[in-house]
Design an enzyme around this catalytic site. Structure first.
Site, PDB file in Angstrom:
ATOM      1  N   LYS A 138       0.854  -1.190   0.000  1.00  0.00           N
ATOM      2  CA  LYS A 138       0.000   0.000   0.000  1.00  0.00           C
ATOM      3  C   LYS A 138       0.888   1.236   0.000  1.00  0.00           C
ATOM      4  O   LYS A 138       1.771   1.378   0.851  1.00  0.00           O
ATOM      5  CB  LYS A 138      -0.901  -0.017   1.245  1.00  0.00           C
ATOM      6  CG  LYS A 138      -1.688   1.255   1.479  1.00  0.00           C
ATOM      7  CD  LYS A 138      -2.474   1.152   2.776  1.00  0.00           C
ATOM      8  CE  LYS A 138      -3.152   2.465   3.121  1.00  0.00           C
ATOM      9  NZ  LYS A 138      -3.883   2.403   4.396  1.00  0.00           N
ATOM     10  N   LEU A 147      -9.237  -2.243  20.527  1.00  0.00           N
ATOM     11  CA  LEU A 147     -10.610  -1.760  20.698  1.00  0.00           C
ATOM     12  C   LEU A 147     -10.994  -1.624  22.159  1.00  0.00           C
ATOM     13  O   LEU A 147     -11.910  -0.866  22.487  1.00  0.00           O
ATOM     14  CB  LEU A 147     -11.580  -2.703  19.989  1.00  0.00           C
ATOM     15  CG  LEU A 147     -11.366  -2.865  18.479  1.00  0.00           C
ATOM     16  CD1 LEU A 147     -12.367  -3.855  17.901  1.00  0.00           C
ATOM     17  CD2 LEU A 147     -11.470  -1.519  17.768  1.00  0.00           C
ATOM     18  N   THR A 194      -5.563   3.673  11.047  1.00  0.00           N
ATOM     19  CA  THR A 194      -4.762   3.873  12.253  1.00  0.00           C
ATOM     20  C   THR A 194      -5.029   2.840  13.351  1.00  0.00           C
ATOM     21  O   THR A 194      -4.344   2.863  14.377  1.00  0.00           O
ATOM     22  CB  THR A 194      -5.028   5.274  12.842  1.00  0.00           C
ATOM     23  OG1 THR A 194      -6.442   5.461  13.011  1.00  0.00           O
ATOM     24  CG2 THR A 194      -4.481   6.355  11.934  1.00  0.00           C
TER      25      THR A 194
END
Length: 511
Positions: free
Chosen positions: A81, A337, A348
């Protein structure tokens, strides 16, 4: 030897966050006297597993662990990427790229983009993307790692990240972590034991009666925050007023054969859609605001904008943008999370795990539990979340779209103070400053400010040390060198094959 060393680290939860923590800790501090690391996870509890795009910092994380990059790419069906393409964010039909790396060479001691701003005022309408080797290579589906042995070539500073199957990355790291001494325990946690006086976590109890004791606990239990929130009540700072999206639907599709090394983010009527091409499939998702679109309409919109056949049922997620008010409470540190969530617009999520691990290694405690260290960890964590939040809000605030109530809301967001200051500086004199080593560099801010068509109020006066004619000549030369370099690069597919990192699935399909 100190008598207050941490003897047992317990990681609660697997997935990408848990196994990143396990691999990094075992690799970096696994040799500490008497230290053991145990990860507890249950196959009954699924992981989110939709974070498939990253930013360049993960290259350093993998290098720190001694991971062979070609092996990693092959094992995770990964692709490279070179940036993120934003479509329809300013207005429908508009697009720009936030590339990794740099724009052009700095000249006369100031950043290149000031010369680009000057050139634009002189009538040179060439887009800023033309001066980024990463952007131009990505648009041509080309790929190359940086070549420091060619210091005068644009490819010497090319920067890249990865797109991969997150569940396979967790499995890849698990293999290494277990080889480095981490013990994995399968089991569902049903109770958390705390010290009656201090409130510190003493152990987690499993459904079958086992008791897993520890000194330091790493909470990687996902949105529920089993230790950090359900047990220790850290509290949550809700940023919905700035980032109103609170739903996501993820669907993998068959590979379309498009190997462009870009993550694509396309703005939709009440949110945006991601597209992440891997070697064996394409990751797709729709992030949206439930206040502006129903779940059924959101799914229909996503299904109508896929370029391949679905490979699985939709995976629905609910979330709030924000962070735990304290990521470290007593003897518990939350990662991933469990510590907070900022939508994956700039990829991110995995980086926040990585930076949390790095911060913890820097401030790794003893059983004295120094308040100053804990306070510093929390302050730095909050600052990083705020910096990323401001960068994300810029994408929504700087839009010309007025075609839906959602975009009317976003266009009128009152910016957080840090973002307001950056906008004022850029609009007044075209300057961008990177504060306190924040994640996104000046180049990233330039890419989005200019990409979202925020007008710079001027350029650095030093740019006028070059005459107008020389400025235009140098700009033309720089983009010609970049274009010529890109023509000589291999395609991503060729690059994968050159390095033996094409996955077995892809090789079988090609045979």
């Amino acid at each position: 030897m100190r008598d207050d060393l941490i003897r047992k680290v317990v990681i609660v939860g697997g997935g990408t966050a848990g196994w990143m923590a396990a691999a990094a800790m075992s690799r970096i501090i696994g040799g500490m006297p008497g230290l053991s690391i145990e990860l507890v996870e249950s196959e009954q509890i699924g992981t989110v597993g939709v974070g498939e795009a990253t930013i360049p910092q993960l290259v350093l994380f993998n290098q720190l662990l001694g991971i062979d990059e070609d092996e990693f790419i092959k094992a995770t069906h990964g692709t490279y990427k070179l940036g993120i393409e934003f479509r329809d964010w300013v207005r429908i039909g508009h697009r720009y790229i936030h590339p990794f790396g740099f724009y052009g060479p700095d000249m006369k001691g100031i950043e290149f983009y000031h010369y680009w701003l000057k050139g634009r005022g002189l009538g040179d309408a060439t887009p800023l993307d033309a001066y980024s080797i990463s952007a131009m290579a990505a648009l041509s589906t080309k790929m190359m790692r940086p070549r420091p042995d060619l210091p005068n070539s644009p490819v010497s500073k090319i920067a890249y990240a990865f797109q991969f199957d997150a569940s396979l990355y967790a499995r890849f790291l698990r293999t290494r972590a277990e080889a480095w001494g981490v013990v994995r325990t399968e089991g569902r946690i049903v109770e958390v034991a705390q010290d009656a006086e201090s409130g510190f976590i003493e152990a987690v109890l499993l459904e079958d009666g086992r008791r897993i004791e520890g000194d330091l606990f790493i909470d990687c239990s996902g949105f529920r925050g089993l230790l950090i929130e359900q047990t220790l009540r850290s509290g949550f700072e809700d940023w919905s007023k700035w980032l109103p999206n609170d739903r996501a639907i993820a669907i993998p599709t068959e590979s379309s054969g498009d190997e462009t090394p870009l993550t694509r983010a396309t703005a939709r009527p009440a949110g945006w859609q991601w597209r992440i091409p891997l070697q064996h499939r394409v990751g797709n998702g729709h992030v949206y605001s439930s206040a502006h679109m129903s779940d059924e309409d959101a799914l229909d919109l996503l299904l109508a904008n896929l370029d391949g056949a679905p490979l699985a049922d939709p995976n629905r997620l609910r979330f709030k943008a924000g962070y735990r008010r304290q990521a470290w409470v007593k003897n518990v540190v939350a990662l991933g999370l469990a510590g907070g969530f900022l939508e994956p617009l700039e990829s991110t999520s995995i980086h926040l795990v990585q930076s949390g691990i790095a911060r913890l290694m820097t401030l790794f405690p003893s059983r004295r539990w120094n308040d100053a260290e804990i306070r510093r960890y929390n302050e730095r964590t909050i600052r990083e979340y705020e910096d990323i939040r401001d960068f994300l809000v810029l994408h929504y605030l700087a839009t010309q779209r007025d075609d839906t109530p959602y975009w009317d809301y976003c266009r009128n967001i009152d910016p957080p103070p840090g973002l307001a200051e950056k906008l004022e500086m850029f609009r007044s004199n075209g300057r961008v400053f990177r504060e306190h080593e924040e994640l996104f560099t000046e180049t990233s801010w330039q890419a989005v400010l200019i990409g979202q068509e925020i007008e710079a109020g001027g350029y650095h006066p030093v740019a006028d040390l070059l005459s107008d004619e020389e400025t235009l000549t140098r700009l033309r030369h720089i983009r010609e060198v970049i274009a010529d370099t890109v023509r000589q690069l291999p395609t991503q597919r060729e690059f994968l094959r050159m390095n033996n990192s094409a996955s077995d699935v892809v090789m079988k399909r090609a045979s």
